[in-house]
Scaffold this motif. Structure first.
Motif, PDB file in Angstrom:
ATOM      1  N   ARG A 261     -12.214  -1.075  -4.356  1.00  0.00           N
ATOM      2  CA  ARG A 261     -11.565  -1.809  -3.273  1.00  0.00           C
ATOM      3  C   ARG A 261     -12.320  -3.095  -2.939  1.00  0.00           C
ATOM      4  NH1 ARG A 261     -10.197  -3.030   1.815  1.00  0.00           N
ATOM      5  NH2 ARG A 261      -8.022  -2.640   2.398  1.00  0.00           N
TER       6      ARG A 261
ATOM      7  N   TYR B 191     -10.407  -6.837  -3.204  1.00  0.00           N
ATOM      8  CA  TYR B 191     -10.189  -7.679  -2.025  1.00  0.00           C
ATOM      9  C   TYR B 191     -11.304  -8.703  -1.797  1.00  0.00           C
ATOM     10  CZ  TYR B 191      -6.162  -4.875  -0.776  1.00  0.00           C
ATOM     11  OH  TYR B 191      -4.922  -4.267  -0.784  1.00  0.00           O
TER      12      TYR B 191
ATOM     13  N   HIS C  24      -4.494  -6.440  -5.862  1.00  0.00           N
ATOM     14  CA  HIS C  24      -4.220  -5.764  -4.592  1.00  0.00           C
ATOM     15  C   HIS C  24      -3.196  -4.659  -4.799  1.00  0.00           C
ATOM     16  CE1 HIS C  24      -5.376  -9.470  -1.866  1.00  0.00           C
ATOM     17  NE2 HIS C  24      -6.393  -9.024  -2.589  1.00  0.00           N
ATOM     18  N   HIS C  25      -2.085  -5.042  -5.443  1.00  0.00           N
ATOM     19  CA  HIS C  25      -0.990  -4.088  -5.639  1.00  0.00           C
ATOM     20  C   HIS C  25      -1.450  -2.890  -6.466  1.00  0.00           C
ATOM     21  CE1 HIS C  25       2.675  -2.469  -7.579  1.00  0.00           C
ATOM     22  NE2 HIS C  25       3.235  -2.733  -6.411  1.00  0.00           N
TER      23      HIS C  25
ATOM     24  N   GLU D 206      -3.716  -0.520  -4.302  1.00  0.00           N
ATOM     25  CA  GLU D 206      -2.947   0.208  -3.298  1.00  0.00           C
ATOM     26  C   GLU D 206      -2.025   1.243  -3.949  1.00  0.00           C
ATOM     27  OE1 GLU D 206      -3.383  -0.039  -0.066  1.00  0.00           O
ATOM     28  OE2 GLU D 206      -4.869  -1.661  -0.251  1.00  0.00           O
ATOM     29  N   THR D 207      -1.415   0.882  -5.068  1.00  0.00           N
ATOM     30  CA  THR D 207      -0.486   1.797  -5.733  1.00  0.00           C
ATOM     31  C   THR D 207      -1.218   2.995  -6.326  1.00  0.00           C
ATOM     32  OG1 THR D 207       1.022  -0.019  -6.264  1.00  0.00           O
ATOM     33  CG2 THR D 207       1.267   2.000  -7.537  1.00  0.00           C
TER      34      THR D 207
ATOM     35  N   GLY E   3      -2.801   5.101  -3.311  1.00  0.00           N
ATOM     36  CA  GLY E   3      -1.801   5.692  -2.436  1.00  0.00           C
ATOM     37  C   GLY E   3      -0.870   6.664  -3.121  1.00  0.00           C
TER      38      GLY E   3
ATOM     39  N   TRP F 165     -11.990   5.734   2.932  1.00  0.00           N
ATOM     40  CA  TRP F 165     -10.904   5.366   2.020  1.00  0.00           C
ATOM     41  C   TRP F 165     -10.190   6.601   1.492  1.00  0.00           C
ATOM     42  CZ3 TRP F 165     -10.049   0.973   3.597  1.00  0.00           C
ATOM     43  CH2 TRP F 165     -10.988  -0.057   3.645  1.00  0.00           C
TER      44      TRP F 165
ATOM     45  N   TYR G  88      -6.109   7.039   2.108  1.00  0.00           N
ATOM     46  CA  TYR G  88      -5.147   7.073   1.009  1.00  0.00           C
ATOM     47  C   TYR G  88      -4.654   8.475   0.667  1.00  0.00           C
ATOM     48  CZ  TYR G  88      -6.098   2.134   0.436  1.00  0.00           C
ATOM     49  OH  TYR G  88      -6.211   0.773   0.663  1.00  0.00           O
TER      50      TYR G  88
END
Length: 476
Positions: free
Chosen positions: A290, A294, A336-337, A340-341, A344, A382, A386
């Motif tokens: 992460r 970011y 980023h995508h 997160e994908t 998550g 985290w 998630y």
């Protein structure tokens, strides 16, 4: 007169012990229940009993620690760290040991670096009580193929190389075997799993792209490091795209986009259930991923924690920062995508399938701004954000880690007979995982380190780092 005195004496005498922690709410990490207002009796570094505080009078302690209003959990373990950076970084690495203790961490699993010999010495020093720090479990040098990018590895290009490498690791008395996939032949990867299984060795690995996750687990892999590997198991294109990456005909970014487009939760769930049945565990290492994902939003140049990270270690952060700095706006949006994908989508499915998730940071050299010590608290946060429950996140840093390393007889829970490694918190971490940061005191092997002592460790490290930074910046 003597008879009268004896008649007035109680029928029993209080048992003498070293330490009595009184009045805490004590977490049973296995069943998840709090034992309200309990006492923990400790002698010779081990827990003698956990009992209602009202019954604490049966013990006569040398020292009593008032823990009323506090929450007692097993001390934490970071299940994926790295010591390294070359001989010039030895002092910087040694200063990480008190950082771990200051953040309630009494065990770390070193997943290979380029200071294997030194780490083995530190492991033994800590175990003998000759060096302050968390208990270290280490793989020693990792197994790789010929001419890899990594330093300090055991290069394996044949069955004979593999036999020699495993003989050497066993002679070092390593705690597990780490395997990576930079140049290692897939056939030798599978042979390594077979041979380590015959020798009774625990394995941890990056999974070669030519193999499916299911294949690696079925072959006997005990631990999969890093969550990215798990995501592709949800795609029917897992094997074909993995082979294309290995052949150099497809980039990992292009493969990810196709895996994502074809991701089937049922397919992933079925694979993860098989992992759970076989006992293959997963170490997501979210925190390091992460941070890099970011870096465009936080470059970490002003992080207060940098005062604890020595100049040689900080220098190893540069390569990831420089690489991320070359990304276009489209690349940044994609990373980023992807983060997160993957996080998550995958973590809730792993938990639902019953896969054991261990809490490990990937902290140490090379991994930019992924800080040893505080990073484990970030990792726990985290994991919960998630999709992992706070209780399971805590288990991943305590009992599950101890079981993975076959140390559950001595560590991982607060039970009679176990080593007295106890973290006392000001708030309930099952209700709010950020409570792990609110450390009142640490009991390590029966010795109390109060808040002032923990802060003193941090101050000492900061002073030592400042001295080395000054020396590095001063001309001869």
């Amino acid at each position: 007169m003597l008879a009268v005195a004896c008649a007035l004496m109680p029928a029993w005498a209080a048992e003498r012990i070293d330490l009595l922690v009184r009045g805490a709410d004590v977490l049973d990490i296995v069943d998840g229940h709090w034992r309200s207002q309990h006492a923990i009796a400790i002698d010779d570094g081990r827990i003698v009993a956990v009992l209602p505080d009202a019954e604490a009078g049966r013990y006569a302690p040398e020292r009593t620690l008032d823990a009323r209003g506090k929450y007692a959990i097993p001390a934490l373990w970071d299940m994926h760290v790295h010591f390294g950076g070359g001989p010039g970084a030895v002092e910087d690495n040694l200063d990480l040991l008190p950082l771990y203790l200051a953040h309630g961490i009494t065990g770390v699993r070193d997943a290979a670096g380029d200071l294997a010999g030194e780490v083995l010495d530190w492991r033994d020093d800590v175990a003998r009580g000759e060096r302050a720090g968390p208990r270290i479990f280490t793989s020693g040098p990792k197994i790789e193929g010929l001419k890899p990018i990594w330093k300090g590895v055991l290069e394996v290009g044949s069955t004979e190389d593999l036999t020699a490498a495993l003989d050497r690791l066993q002679a070092m008395q390593v705690d597990f075997v780490k395997i990576t996939d930079n140049t290692l032949d897939t056939g030798l990867f599978l042979e390594t799993l077979r041979e380590t299984d015959k020798r009774g060795l625990t394995t941890s690995a990056h999974v070669p792209y030519r193999l499916t996750i299911d294949d690696a687990s079925a072959a006997g892999l005990d631990s999969i490091e890093h969550l990215d590997y798990l995501f592709k198991a949800g795609s029917p294109l897992e094997a074909s795209l993995g082979a294309a990456i290995a052949d150099g005909t497809l980039s990992s970014r292009e493969a990810y986009e196709q895996w994502n487009a074809s991701f089937d939760p049922e397919r992933a769930r079925a694979t993860y259930r098989r992992l759970a049945e076989r006992g293959t565990v997963v170490v997501p290492t979210l925190n390091g991923s992460r941070v890099v994902a970011y870096l465009d939003q936080d470059d970490h140049r002003d992080d207060a924690y940098l005062k604890y990270i020595g100049p040689e270690l900080q220098a190893t952060y540069a390569w990831r920062v420089e690489r991320a700095g070359k990304d276009s706006p489209e690349d940044i949006a994609r990373r980023h995508h992807r983060f997160e994908t993957v996080a998550g989508t995958t973590l809730p499915l792993l938990q639902e399938a019953g896969v054991v998730v261990l809490a490990g940071t990937d902290a140490g050299y090379l991994n930019s701004f992924n800080y040893p010590g505080i990073g484990l608290h970030d990792e726990l946060g985290w994991l919960v954000r998630y999709g992992i429950t706070p209780l399971n996140a805590l288990r991943g840093a305590t009992i599950h880690g101890a079981r993975f390393l076959k140390q559950q007889r001595d560590y991982g829970s607060l039970d009679a007979g176990k080593v007295a490694d106890i973290l006392l918190l000001d708030a309930d971490p099952v209700a709010d995982i950020t409570a792990t940061r609110r450390i009142h005191a640490l009991v390590k092997h029966g010795a109390v380190l109060d808040r002032a002592q923990l802060d003193g460790m941090l101050d000492t490290v900061a002073a030592r780092v400042a001295e080395r930074r000054h020396a590095a910046s001063t001309p001869d």
